[in-house]
Write a protein that holds these residues in place. Structure first.
Motif, PDB file in Angstrom:
ATOM      1  N   ILE A 150      -4.428  46.281  24.597  1.00 61.84           N
ATOM      2  CA  ILE A 150      -5.585  45.567  24.015  1.00 61.84           C
ATOM      3  C   ILE A 150      -5.959  44.440  24.971  1.00 61.84           C
ATOM      4  O   ILE A 150      -5.096  43.638  25.352  1.00 61.84           O
ATOM      5  CB  ILE A 150      -5.226  45.017  22.621  1.00 61.84           C
ATOM      6  CG1 ILE A 150      -4.793  46.174  21.717  1.00 61.84           C
ATOM      7  CG2 ILE A 150      -6.410  44.265  22.011  1.00 61.84           C
ATOM      8  CD1 ILE A 150      -4.330  45.753  20.346  1.00 61.84           C
ATOM      9  N   LEU A 159      -7.282  43.437  33.643  1.00 66.58           N
ATOM     10  CA  LEU A 159      -6.272  43.325  32.583  1.00 66.58           C
ATOM     11  C   LEU A 159      -6.057  44.653  31.866  1.00 66.58           C
ATOM     12  O   LEU A 159      -5.067  44.813  31.154  1.00 66.58           O
ATOM     13  CB  LEU A 159      -6.674  42.207  31.617  1.00 66.58           C
ATOM     14  CG  LEU A 159      -6.704  40.843  32.327  1.00 66.58           C
ATOM     15  CD1 LEU A 159      -7.396  39.790  31.479  1.00 66.58           C
ATOM     16  CD2 LEU A 159      -5.317  40.395  32.718  1.00 66.58           C
ATOM     17  N   PRO A 178     -10.753  47.830  24.709  1.00 66.46           N
ATOM     18  CA  PRO A 178     -11.278  46.672  25.429  1.00 66.46           C
ATOM     19  C   PRO A 178     -11.996  45.722  24.480  1.00 66.46           C
ATOM     20  O   PRO A 178     -12.218  46.047  23.308  1.00 66.46           O
ATOM     21  CB  PRO A 178     -12.280  47.309  26.393  1.00 66.46           C
ATOM     22  CG  PRO A 178     -12.835  48.467  25.613  1.00 66.46           C
ATOM     23  CD  PRO A 178     -11.714  48.960  24.704  1.00 66.46           C
ATOM     24  N   PRO A 180     -15.299  43.890  22.969  1.00 69.09           N
ATOM     25  CA  PRO A 180     -16.727  44.215  22.858  1.00 69.09           C
ATOM     26  C   PRO A 180     -17.605  43.324  23.742  1.00 69.09           C
ATOM     27  O   PRO A 180     -18.780  43.613  23.909  1.00 69.09           O
ATOM     28  CB  PRO A 180     -17.050  43.966  21.381  1.00 69.09           C
ATOM     29  CG  PRO A 180     -15.748  43.826  20.689  1.00 69.09           C
ATOM     30  CD  PRO A 180     -14.728  43.427  21.704  1.00 69.09           C
ATOM     31  N   GLY A 207     -13.898  48.531  19.372  1.00 63.19           N
ATOM     32  CA  GLY A 207     -14.076  47.936  18.054  1.00 63.19           C
ATOM     33  C   GLY A 207     -13.427  46.582  17.996  1.00 63.19           C
ATOM     34  O   GLY A 207     -12.997  46.043  19.019  1.00 63.19           O
ATOM     35  N   GLY A 229      -6.178  35.799  23.156  1.00 66.37           N
ATOM     36  CA  GLY A 229      -5.907  34.453  22.648  1.00 66.37           C
ATOM     37  C   GLY A 229      -4.593  34.358  21.877  1.00 66.37           C
ATOM     38  O   GLY A 229      -4.120  35.339  21.290  1.00 66.37           O
ATOM     39  N   HIS A 235      -1.588  37.243  14.774  1.00 63.44           N
ATOM     40  CA  HIS A 235      -1.910  38.349  13.854  1.00 63.44           C
ATOM     41  C   HIS A 235      -1.207  39.623  14.320  1.00 63.44           C
ATOM     42  O   HIS A 235      -0.683  40.395  13.522  1.00 63.44           O
ATOM     43  CB  HIS A 235      -3.420  38.600  13.819  1.00 63.44           C
ATOM     44  CG  HIS A 235      -4.194  37.477  13.198  1.00 63.44           C
ATOM     45  ND1 HIS A 235      -4.080  37.153  11.868  1.00 63.44           N
ATOM     46  CD2 HIS A 235      -5.081  36.605  13.715  1.00 63.44           C
ATOM     47  CE1 HIS A 235      -4.871  36.122  11.604  1.00 63.44           C
ATOM     48  NE2 HIS A 235      -5.485  35.768  12.709  1.00 63.44           N
ATOM     49  N   PHE A 390     -11.768  27.124  28.399  1.00 63.14           N
ATOM     50  CA  PHE A 390     -12.271  28.441  28.784  1.00 63.14           C
ATOM     51  C   PHE A 390     -13.772  28.397  29.065  1.00 63.14           C
ATOM     52  O   PHE A 390     -14.567  29.166  28.523  1.00 63.14           O
ATOM     53  CB  PHE A 390     -11.939  29.465  27.693  1.00 63.14           C
ATOM     54  CG  PHE A 390     -11.456  30.782  28.265  1.00 63.14           C
ATOM     55  CD1 PHE A 390     -10.304  30.842  29.035  1.00 63.14           C
ATOM     56  CD2 PHE A 390     -12.154  31.959  28.058  1.00 63.14           C
ATOM     57  CE1 PHE A 390      -9.850  32.038  29.572  1.00 63.14           C
ATOM     58  CE2 PHE A 390     -11.713  33.170  28.593  1.00 63.14           C
ATOM     59  CZ  PHE A 390     -10.560  33.205  29.353  1.00 63.14           C
TER      60      PHE A 390
HETATM   61  P1  NAD Z   1      -9.248  37.534  21.805  1.00 62.06           P
HETATM   62  O1  NAD Z   1      -7.847  37.233  21.423  1.00 62.06           O
HETATM   63  O2  NAD Z   1     -10.344  37.080  20.930  1.00 62.06           O
HETATM   64  O3  NAD Z   1      -9.465  39.115  21.985  1.00 62.06           O
HETATM   65  C1  NAD Z   1      -8.618  39.895  22.803  1.00 62.06           C
HETATM   66  C2  NAD Z   1      -8.640  41.339  22.316  1.00 62.06           C
HETATM   67  O4  NAD Z   1      -8.006  41.416  21.031  1.00 62.06           O
HETATM   68  C3  NAD Z   1     -10.043  41.914  22.133  1.00 62.06           C
HETATM   69  O5  NAD Z   1     -10.051  43.272  22.557  1.00 62.06           O
HETATM   70  C4  NAD Z   1     -10.245  41.827  20.612  1.00 62.06           C
HETATM   71  O6  NAD Z   1     -11.188  42.754  20.130  1.00 62.06           O
HETATM   72  C5  NAD Z   1      -8.837  42.145  20.133  1.00 62.06           C
HETATM   73  N1  NAD Z   1      -8.529  41.712  18.756  1.00 62.06           N
HETATM   74  C6  NAD Z   1      -9.126  40.759  18.011  1.00 62.06           C
HETATM   75  N2  NAD Z   1      -8.513  40.649  16.819  1.00 62.06           N
HETATM   76  C7  NAD Z   1      -7.499  41.544  16.809  1.00 62.06           C
HETATM   77  C8  NAD Z   1      -6.496  41.907  15.860  1.00 62.06           C
HETATM   78  N3  NAD Z   1      -6.400  41.301  14.684  1.00 62.06           N
HETATM   79  N4  NAD Z   1      -5.608  42.869  16.191  1.00 62.06           N
HETATM   80  C9  NAD Z   1      -5.659  43.469  17.404  1.00 62.06           C
HETATM   81  N5  NAD Z   1      -6.596  43.182  18.345  1.00 62.06           N
HETATM   82  C10 NAD Z   1      -7.499  42.220  18.044  1.00 62.06           C
HETATM   83  O7  NAD Z   1      -9.418  36.939  23.281  1.00 62.06           O
HETATM   84  P2  NAD Z   1     -10.728  36.867  24.167  1.00 62.06           P
HETATM   85  O8  NAD Z   1     -11.643  35.844  23.595  1.00 62.06           O
HETATM   86  O9  NAD Z   1     -11.237  38.237  24.425  1.00 62.06           O
HETATM   87  O10 NAD Z   1     -10.109  36.329  25.557  1.00 62.06           O
HETATM   88  C11 NAD Z   1      -9.905  34.970  25.836  1.00 62.06           C
HETATM   89  C12 NAD Z   1      -8.445  34.594  25.680  1.00 62.06           C
HETATM   90  O11 NAD Z   1      -7.620  35.465  26.436  1.00 62.06           O
HETATM   91  C13 NAD Z   1      -8.153  33.210  26.220  1.00 62.06           C
HETATM   92  O12 NAD Z   1      -7.299  32.537  25.334  1.00 62.06           O
HETATM   93  C14 NAD Z   1      -7.441  33.474  27.532  1.00 62.06           C
HETATM   94  O13 NAD Z   1      -6.583  32.458  27.978  1.00 62.06           O
HETATM   95  C15 NAD Z   1      -6.682  34.713  27.198  1.00 62.06           C
HETATM   96  N6  NAD Z   1      -6.304  35.410  28.425  1.00 62.06           N
HETATM   97  C16 NAD Z   1      -4.988  35.415  28.803  1.00 62.06           C
HETATM   98  C17 NAD Z   1      -4.613  36.018  30.009  1.00 62.06           C
HETATM   99  C18 NAD Z   1      -3.176  36.042  30.480  1.00 62.06           C
HETATM  100  O14 NAD Z   1      -2.866  36.788  31.387  1.00 62.06           O
HETATM  101  N7  NAD Z   1      -2.297  35.258  29.907  1.00 62.06           N
HETATM  102  C19 NAD Z   1      -5.594  36.623  30.795  1.00 62.06           C
HETATM  103  C20 NAD Z   1      -6.930  36.589  30.366  1.00 62.06           C
HETATM  104  C21 NAD Z   1      -7.277  35.988  29.173  1.00 62.06           C
END
Ligand code: NAD
Length: 494
Positions: A150, A159, A178, A180, A207, A229, A235, A390
């Motif tokens: 994910i 990633l 991925p 959205p 999704g 995040g 979760h 960010f």
């Molecule tokens: P996000 O956590 O909102 O989403 C990441 C993914 O999780 C997306 O595909 C989203 O659709 C999915 N998702 C959302 N809710 C979910 C659930 N309940 N169960 C399973 N999947 C779910 O993060 P974002 O806004 O896309 O990305 C930004 C964040 O990612 C920042 O906090 C950043 O620091 C972090 N990040 C970390 C690294 C690392 O290597 N440590 C690299 C890039 C980004």
């Protein structure tokens, strides 16, 4: 130039599966332009993808390593050929400048090749037989099973391939989801990769949380490889708890940069490198330097020179303009969040200095553009300092002594990367005391990344490592087959 919107589909059972529901992905530089449509998959489709991956697993796990490497190399060769068009697509849907999108492809392909080159050595204990005084022991590295990968929008190609390549090489099957906010280039990439593998080995669904929850709780998923995040990860850990899944979590960061008193404030290249570590990809990288602590003895001179360096490097505008170094923010929600942190800092009395130049005012007004800013005079515990912004803003704060600098750097729930700038030996001594997965000396962020070494966070920045040998090993589990000479224990009565 606007082009016809691209429509991408889920990949299940080796086929592209059309869906009724879809979502539009706009161009962040010009949100009126729809770059493409991604499918909004259902929970049932996610289950079908998981089941397909599960059915393919035994045969794929039993496929020889040479064949797995050969297939991956064929996929890489095609990705190299397609890089120019994929990078353009990524730039349009994401908002990152074209050079930045090309860089993302470059580093990802480097990692995929590294994984192919080293996977045999790294997993060399496969079928390693040890004869010893108590008989024989065989240690194998077994594939884990179905991996749910994910990924976030910030580096969607990187990633995703950082998970898919080692997972498949190690004999696992995959369902990738991925974000959205940047689904198109990564889907075209997975179409290319999946064609080189037997059907069902690599699946992909799209999704939000509904699909995400299935991918993280389904009993047939054995491992979750998640980047995103920290709150989302909470979760995910709960969803996965009932079936005790393997997990690699790469999460948020609020990386500190410490500028030592022996840093040369007149070194233009060092300053430019720091500016890039603050503002590359419009500040939307997990491992950017997001708060900077400067020794008070050099603070004023440092700020003057930093502003000069930032004004030279930062040129905001159309991601396809070769002069542009900083594009728009990826989405409206993120833009509003970053702006709210800046507004809050202002209300608390901080001074916000605009940096760089805007090359196209008209486009700037249309898109999700933000003027990069430097925040001075913020409190050590203000949200602009302790939250992961960010986005294109950075607080710079003074400190008085080394102990305080180390304490401030470690005063965070996060611990992804960090950096120390100054005399290298002095910087290394300080680096040893920083709580982080990586600490870079006189550089930061992707500039200091080396795919041969493990990458990941401590504290709430994550669990486990990607890249390097550790990144490959995280997709196998150790299996010991013991053939003891002494079969009965002497102290157990007959
Ligand atoms: P996000 O956590 O909102 O989403 C990441 C993914 O999780 C997306 O595909 C989203 O659709 C999915 N998702 C959302 N809710 C979910 C659930 N309940 N169960 C399973 N999947 C779910 O993060 P974002 O806004 O896309 O990305 C930004 C964040 O990612 C920042 O906090 C950043 O620091 C972090 N990040 C970390 C690294 C690392 O290597 N440590 C690299 C890039 C980004």
């Amino acid at each position: 130039m606007a082009q016809d919107p691209l429509v991408v589909h889920a990949i299940i059972n080796g086929e592209q599966v059309p869906t009724k529901r879809r979502y539009a992905r706009e161009n962040p530089a010009n949100p009126e332009e729809i770059v493409g449509y991604g499918p909004l998959n259902t929970q049932e489709e996610a289950i079908r993808a998981i089941e397909a991956a599960n059915e393919a697993f035994p045969t794929w796990a039993a496929t020889g390593l040479d064949e797995r490497i050969e297939r991956m190399r064929r996929a890489i060769a095609q990705l190299k050929e397609k890089t120019p068009e994929l990078a353009q697509l990524l730039s349009r849907e994401h908002g990152k400048a074209l050079y930045d999108a090309e860089g993302e492809f470059g580093i990802s392909i480097m990692w995929m090749e590294y994984a192919c080159d080293t996977v045999k050595d790294v997993l060399q204990d496969q079928d390693q037989v040890q004869e010893h005084d108590n008989g024989k022991t065989i240690i194998t590295s077994d594939a884990i099973g179905v991996v749910s990968a994910i990924t976030p929008w910030s580096y969607p190609f990187s990633l995703s391939t950082i998970k898919v390549a080692p997972a498949l090489l190690a004999g696992n099957t995959v369902v990738l989801k991925p974000s959205p906010f940047a689904p198109l280039a990564v889907t075209k990439t997975m179409e290319i990769i999946s064609k080189e593998f037997p059907p069902r080995v690599l699946n992909m669904v799209h999704g939000e949380a509904e699909v995400g929850v299935e991918l993280t709780s389904h009993p047939k998923v054995a491992k979750i490889a998640f980047t995103g995040g920290t709150n989302t990860a909470k979760h995910i850990m709960k969803a996965a708890a009932d079936t005790i899944k393997h997990m690699t979590l790469e999460l948020g960061g609020n990386d500190a940069a410490i500028i030592l008193p022996d840093f040369d404030v007149n070194d233009e290249r060092d300053l430019r490198r720091l500016v890039i570590s603050n503002f590359l990809t419009a500040g939307q990288i997990c491992m950017l330097a997001k708060r900077v602590y400067v020794h008070r003895s050099i603070f004023d001179q440092f700020i003057d020179n930093y502003v000069v360096a930032a004004n030279q490097w930062i040129r905001v505008g159309d991601p396809f303009n070769p002069k542009v170094t900083v594009g728009p923010v990826n989405n409206k929600r993120q833009m509003e969040y970053v702006q709210s942190l800046i507004d809050d800092a202002k209300k608390r009395g901080a001074k916000v200095i605009e940096l760089g130049t805007v090359l196209d005012e008209e486009l700037f007004e249309k898109g999700y553009f933000m003027r990069p800013t430097l925040v001075l005079g913020a409190g050590y515990d203000d949200p602009i300092v302790v939250e992961e912004q960010f986005g294109p803003t950075v607080p710079i704060l003074p400190y008085d002594d080394e102990e305080q600098a180390i304490q401030l750097a470690n005063h965070s729930i996060y611990g992804l990367t960090s950096s120390v700038w100054g005399d290298p030996e002095h910087a290394i001594r300080v680096a040893r005391r920083i709580e982080a997965g990586t600490t870079m000396i006189n550089t930061a962020a992707v500039q200091g990344l080396d795919v041969r070494f493990p990458f990941g966070g401590v504290k709430q920045s994550g669990i486990g490592r990607e890249y390097g040998a550790e990144g490959l090993r995280s997709y196998v589990e150790t299996h010991v087959i013991n053939v003891p000479k002494h079969l009965d224990l002497p102290y157990i009565p007959e």
